[in-house]
Design an enzyme around this catalytic site. Structure first.
Site, mmCIF file in Angstrom:
data_model
loop_
_atom_site.group_PDB
_atom_site.id
_atom_site.type_symbol
_atom_site.label_atom_id
_atom_site.label_comp_id
_atom_site.label_asym_id
_atom_site.label_seq_id
_atom_site.Cartn_x
_atom_site.Cartn_y
_atom_site.Cartn_z
ATOM 1 N N ASN A 12 0.892 -1.188 0.000
ATOM 2 C CA ASN A 12 0.000 0.000 0.000
ATOM 3 C C ASN A 12 0.914 1.217 0.000
ATOM 4 O O ASN A 12 1.457 1.594 1.050
ATOM 5 C CB ASN A 12 -0.877 -0.052 1.239
ATOM 6 C CG ASN A 12 -1.903 1.058 1.352
ATOM 7 O OD1 ASN A 12 -2.279 1.391 2.465
ATOM 8 N ND2 ASN A 12 -2.384 1.619 0.262
ATOM 9 N N ASN A 63 -6.478 10.264 -0.513
ATOM 10 C CA ASN A 63 -6.624 9.138 -1.436
ATOM 11 C C ASN A 63 -6.242 9.569 -2.840
ATOM 12 O O ASN A 63 -6.083 10.763 -3.131
ATOM 13 C CB ASN A 63 -8.077 8.650 -1.423
ATOM 14 C CG ASN A 63 -8.451 7.994 -0.099
ATOM 15 O OD1 ASN A 63 -7.754 7.126 0.390
ATOM 16 N ND2 ASN A 63 -9.549 8.450 0.480
ATOM 17 N N CYS A 72 -4.981 6.306 8.291
ATOM 18 C CA CYS A 72 -4.373 5.350 7.351
ATOM 19 C C CYS A 72 -3.360 4.506 8.114
ATOM 20 O O CYS A 72 -2.325 5.024 8.532
ATOM 21 C CB CYS A 72 -3.695 6.109 6.231
ATOM 22 S SG CYS A 72 -2.816 5.012 5.088
ATOM 23 N N GLY A 73 -3.696 3.235 8.279
ATOM 24 C CA GLY A 73 -2.853 2.370 9.105
ATOM 25 C C GLY A 73 -1.476 2.144 8.519
ATOM 26 O O GLY A 73 -0.451 2.319 9.192
ATOM 27 N N ASN A 74 -1.410 1.798 7.238
ATOM 28 C CA ASN A 74 -0.095 1.520 6.637
ATOM 29 C C ASN A 74 0.781 2.765 6.627
ATOM 30 O O ASN A 74 1.998 2.690 6.824
ATOM 31 C CB ASN A 74 -0.274 0.970 5.218
ATOM 32 C CG ASN A 74 -0.746 -0.477 5.228
ATOM 33 O OD1 ASN A 74 -0.231 -1.294 5.994
ATOM 34 N ND2 ASN A 74 -1.744 -0.788 4.432
ATOM 35 N N ASN A 161 -11.799 5.787 10.144
ATOM 36 C CA ASN A 161 -12.392 5.833 8.800
ATOM 37 C C ASN A 161 -13.363 4.659 8.676
ATOM 38 O O ASN A 161 -13.277 3.690 9.399
ATOM 39 C CB ASN A 161 -11.301 5.781 7.737
ATOM 40 C CG ASN A 161 -10.415 4.544 7.863
ATOM 41 O OD1 ASN A 161 -10.468 3.809 8.846
ATOM 42 N ND2 ASN A 161 -9.618 4.297 6.851
ATOM 43 N N HIS A 163 -15.558 1.362 7.495
ATOM 44 C CA HIS A 163 -15.310 0.071 6.838
ATOM 45 C C HIS A 163 -16.557 -0.805 6.887
ATOM 46 O O HIS A 163 -17.271 -0.840 7.896
ATOM 47 C CB HIS A 163 -14.173 -0.672 7.535
ATOM 48 C CG HIS A 163 -12.857 0.042 7.461
ATOM 49 N ND1 HIS A 163 -11.959 -0.149 6.438
ATOM 50 C CD2 HIS A 163 -12.307 0.993 8.256
ATOM 51 C CE1 HIS A 163 -10.914 0.635 6.619
ATOM 52 N NE2 HIS A 163 -11.089 1.333 7.701
ATOM 53 N N GLU A 212 -10.760 0.181 -1.585
ATOM 54 C CA GLU A 212 -10.667 1.360 -0.733
ATOM 55 C C GLU A 212 -11.457 2.548 -1.287
ATOM 56 O O GLU A 212 -11.435 2.829 -2.496
ATOM 57 C CB GLU A 212 -9.209 1.797 -0.585
ATOM 58 C CG GLU A 212 -8.436 0.988 0.405
ATOM 59 C CD GLU A 212 -7.188 1.706 0.864
ATOM 60 O OE1 GLU A 212 -7.197 2.945 0.924
ATOM 61 O OE2 GLU A 212 -6.201 1.011 1.135
ATOM 62 N N ARG A 213 -12.117 3.229 -0.393
ATOM 63 C CA ARG A 213 -12.756 4.519 -0.719
ATOM 64 C C ARG A 213 -11.679 5.436 -1.292
ATOM 65 O O ARG A 213 -10.636 5.627 -0.673
ATOM 66 C CB ARG A 213 -13.328 5.114 0.552
ATOM 67 C CG ARG A 213 -13.879 6.505 0.448
ATOM 68 C CD ARG A 213 -14.446 7.009 1.746
ATOM 69 N NE ARG A 213 -13.444 7.157 2.795
ATOM 70 C CZ ARG A 213 -13.704 7.748 3.970
ATOM 71 N NH1 ARG A 213 -14.919 8.183 4.256
ATOM 72 N NH2 ARG A 213 -12.752 7.859 4.875
ATOM 73 N N CYS A 221 -4.508 -2.655 3.381
ATOM 74 C CA CYS A 221 -5.188 -1.542 4.052
ATOM 75 C C CYS A 221 -5.095 -1.824 5.549
ATOM 76 O O CYS A 221 -5.715 -2.779 6.040
ATOM 77 C CB CYS A 221 -6.644 -1.458 3.601
ATOM 78 S SG CYS A 221 -7.557 -0.120 4.389
ATOM 79 N N GLY A 222 -4.323 -1.004 6.252
ATOM 80 C CA GLY A 222 -4.081 -1.265 7.667
ATOM 81 C C GLY A 222 -5.332 -1.087 8.517
ATOM 82 O O GLY A 222 -5.689 -1.949 9.330
ATOM 83 N N THR A 223 -6.026 0.015 8.291
ATOM 84 C CA THR A 223 -7.276 0.224 9.051
ATOM 85 C C THR A 223 -8.296 -0.844 8.667
ATOM 86 O O THR A 223 -9.073 -1.318 9.505
ATOM 87 C CB THR A 223 -7.862 1.613 8.744
ATOM 88 O OG1 THR A 223 -7.924 1.796 7.316
ATOM 89 C CG2 THR A 223 -7.049 2.715 9.378
ATOM 90 N N GLY A 224 -8.244 -1.266 7.386
ATOM 91 C CA GLY A 224 -9.173 -2.306 6.933
ATOM 92 C C GLY A 224 -8.882 -3.641 7.580
ATOM 93 O O GLY A 224 -9.796 -4.389 7.934
HETATM 94 N N1 LIG Z 1 -4.820 2.343 2.998
HETATM 95 C C1 LIG Z 1 -5.162 2.952 4.271
HETATM 96 C C2 LIG Z 1 -6.580 3.373 4.360
HETATM 97 C C3 LIG Z 1 -6.794 4.624 3.662
HETATM 98 C C4 LIG Z 1 -8.171 5.038 3.973
HETATM 99 C C5 LIG Z 1 -8.883 5.660 2.831
HETATM 100 N N2 LIG Z 1 -9.042 4.784 1.693
HETATM 101 C C6 LIG Z 1 -10.224 6.152 3.298
HETATM 102 O O1 LIG Z 1 -10.629 5.776 4.417
HETATM 103 O O2 LIG Z 1 -10.826 6.898 2.548
HETATM 104 C C7 LIG Z 1 -4.788 2.100 5.456
HETATM 105 O O3 LIG Z 1 -3.750 1.440 5.367
HETATM 106 O O4 LIG Z 1 -5.501 2.150 6.485
#
Ligand SMILES: N[C@H](CCC[C@H](N)C(=O)O)C(=O)O
Length: 284
Positions: A12, A63, A72-74, A161, A163, A212-213, A221-224
């Site tokens: 990512n 984004n 954004c976790g990553n 964010n 999910h 991802e949004r 996606c870390g938060t994902g």
């Molecule tokens: N790639 C990111 C998430 C980005 C979040 C973004 N896509 C949003 O919430 O709009 C992660 O590692 O968490």
């Protein structure tokens, strides 16, 4: 011209700009530009590394479509790597201000370089209004929605964010380019949504793909991944307080959903390249 660093967290990738030295006048347009693989550099978006009045550092994440995300976790791991490797700090325990609160980072240093980071991701929010999801009730667990005439069951989680997590037996044959945008822009999600498609391997292992949004399918996606583990515990597939391996297209993350509702994420952070890029008139 503006200096940039490209880094990735298990595939990512973002373009990072050190705002202690550079000024970005239009980060939304800048993100659209740098993310474009044909006219820009190519990445999943843009991350600004900034001074903070309430933490050691601050980050903002945009984004690929220019929209700003809360977290954004990553990127938190790569920011930790950047500030240590570039001498902005000598500390290995640092705090990072984000649009969804201050996060605690523990940097794992080998031979003077950060190789992985453990992040306190904060509390997972489950109340629909806080995610937000336009569904009544106090939680959204296994809620049926129809997309392209197929029934899916979503579990909604915010890590700052939004999910929607879906459990399926086969995610490899999923036509993500088709269904992803339909979830992302579904009427149930007033601020759009990141959507995770999960195959449960065993009680300590999940396989994940993500739309991802604002960025489309990303390799991680870390938060994902955090939202996926929270949803897996809520649905009885995994347990609290156990370190779950989430296998994503770009690599693995280790996620623990604590009994107190907070989430810990551990994973690598990788330098790709650095350079200078001409800022197009639209982003000036
Ligand atoms: N790639 C990111 C998430 C980005 C979040 C973004 N896509 C949003 O919430 O709009 C992660 O590692 O968490």
């Amino acid at each position: 011209m503006i200096k940039f660093t490209k880094m990735h967290g298990i595939g990512n990738s973002y373009i990072y700009i050190n705002c202690f030295e550079e000024e970005v006048f239009n980060p939304s347009k800048m993100s659209e530009f740098v993310s474009d693989p044909h006219f820009g550099i190519g990445s999943d978006g843009l991350v600004l590394i900034m001074p903070s009045e309430t933490a050691d550092f601050k980050m903002r994440i945009f984004n690929a479509d220019g929209s700003e995300a809360e977290m954004c976790g990553n990127a938190t791991r790569c920011v930790g790597k950047y500030v240590y490797d570039n001498g902005l700090t000598k500390k290995t325990d640092i705090t990072l201000e984000t649009n969804s609160g201050i996060k605690d980072l523990e940097l794992d240093v080998i031979d003077g370089e950060v190789v992985s980071v453990t992040v306190g991701m904060g509390k997972a929010e489950l109340e629909p209004q806080k995610i937000p999801v336009s569904i009544d009730g106090d939680r959204v667990i296994g809620y049926p929605i129809s997309v392209m005439d197929k029934e899916y069951e979503i579990t909604a989680v915010s890590m700052g964010n939004p999910h929607a997590v879906i459990f399926m037996d086969d995610i490899d044959s999923l036509e993500l380019e088709k269904v992803g945008p339909l979830f992302e822009n579904h009427e149930l999600f007033p601020e759009r949504i990141n959507t995770e498609f999960i195959k449960v391997i065993d009680e300590d292992t999940l396989q994940m793909r993500v739309w991802e949004r604002g960025s489309g399918e990303t390799w991680a996606c870390g938060t994902g991944a955090c939202a996926a583990v929270v949803a897996a515990v809520l649905n009885g597939y995994c347990k609290h307080d156990r370190e779950i391996t989430v296998k994503l297209r770009g690599g693995n993350l280790k996620i623990t959903y604590l009994q107190d509702g907070t989430v810990i994420k551990k994973g690598p952070a990788t330098f790709i390249c650095e350079g200078e890029v001409e800022v197009p008139p639209i982003a000036r």
